[in-house]
Design a protein around this motif. Structure first.
Motif: not given
Length: 187
Positions: A2-5, A100-105, A122-127
């Protein structure tokens, strides 16, 4: 990513929701910086470190160990942050962990090395609902606008709505408490 903001939004929203009495502005600012800090790893590209390397983008700096380290540094700086050490540790560590939790999305990249140094996986969220942000050279483009709209939908609107509701509830309870204190003092 996501963006830095957007990364800075989560600790800012927590500050709005909980208020200055619980989260002093300096602590909120430290949380916002900690939430953005993991993306400083893009500097590794200039050093010739590959994206997939443990110290590449979304590697070690996107781990829970990194988030805890940020929290420990905040606890050591608690006096300057005008917060109790445990509050500083918890808030800043959680703020850094939101990155990282946002990046996983997101729908791009190689995933996040959340459990580094125990695992380089490296991990991603299911969604994967957030459009991945283009790097700086393409950020101000049609693709950049798409990303911002995605973040507005999936992060900004829900986060700010929850923060506003929590702040409204906190203010209402403060007014009720003040009224009750006034009644008791008059009695």
């Amino acid at each position: 990513m996501p963006t830095i903001l957007t990364h800075a939004l989560v600790p800012l929203a927590a500050g709005i929701a909980l208020g200055r009495a619980r989260l002093p502005p300096r602590l909120v600012a430290a949380g916002m910086m900690a939430a953005m800090l993991p993306d400083a790893d893009v500097a590794m590209f200039a050093l010739g470190i590959d994206y997939a390397h443990a110290f590449g983008h979304r590697g070690a700096s996107h781990s829970l160990v990194f988030a805890l380290t940020c929290g420990l540094l905040a606890a050591c700086s608690a006096r300057m942050l005008k917060a109790p050490p445990f509050t500083a540790l918890l808030f800043v560590a959680l703020s850094a962990a939101t990155h990282p939790l946002l990046d996983m999305l997101t729908d791009g990249g190689l995933g996040v090395a959340l459990f580094w140094p125990w695992s380089d996986t490296r991990h991603f969220a299911p969604w994967r609902v957030i459009d991945v942000s283009p790097f700086a050279n393409r950020f101000f483009s049609a693709r950049g606008v798409e990303v911002l709209l995605s973040e507005l939908r999936w992060v900004w609107m829900p986060t700010l709505s929850l923060a506003a509701m929590a702040a409204w509830r906190r203010c209402r309870s403060d007014v009720s408490r003040d009224r009750a204190a006034g009644v008791i003092e008059k009695g």
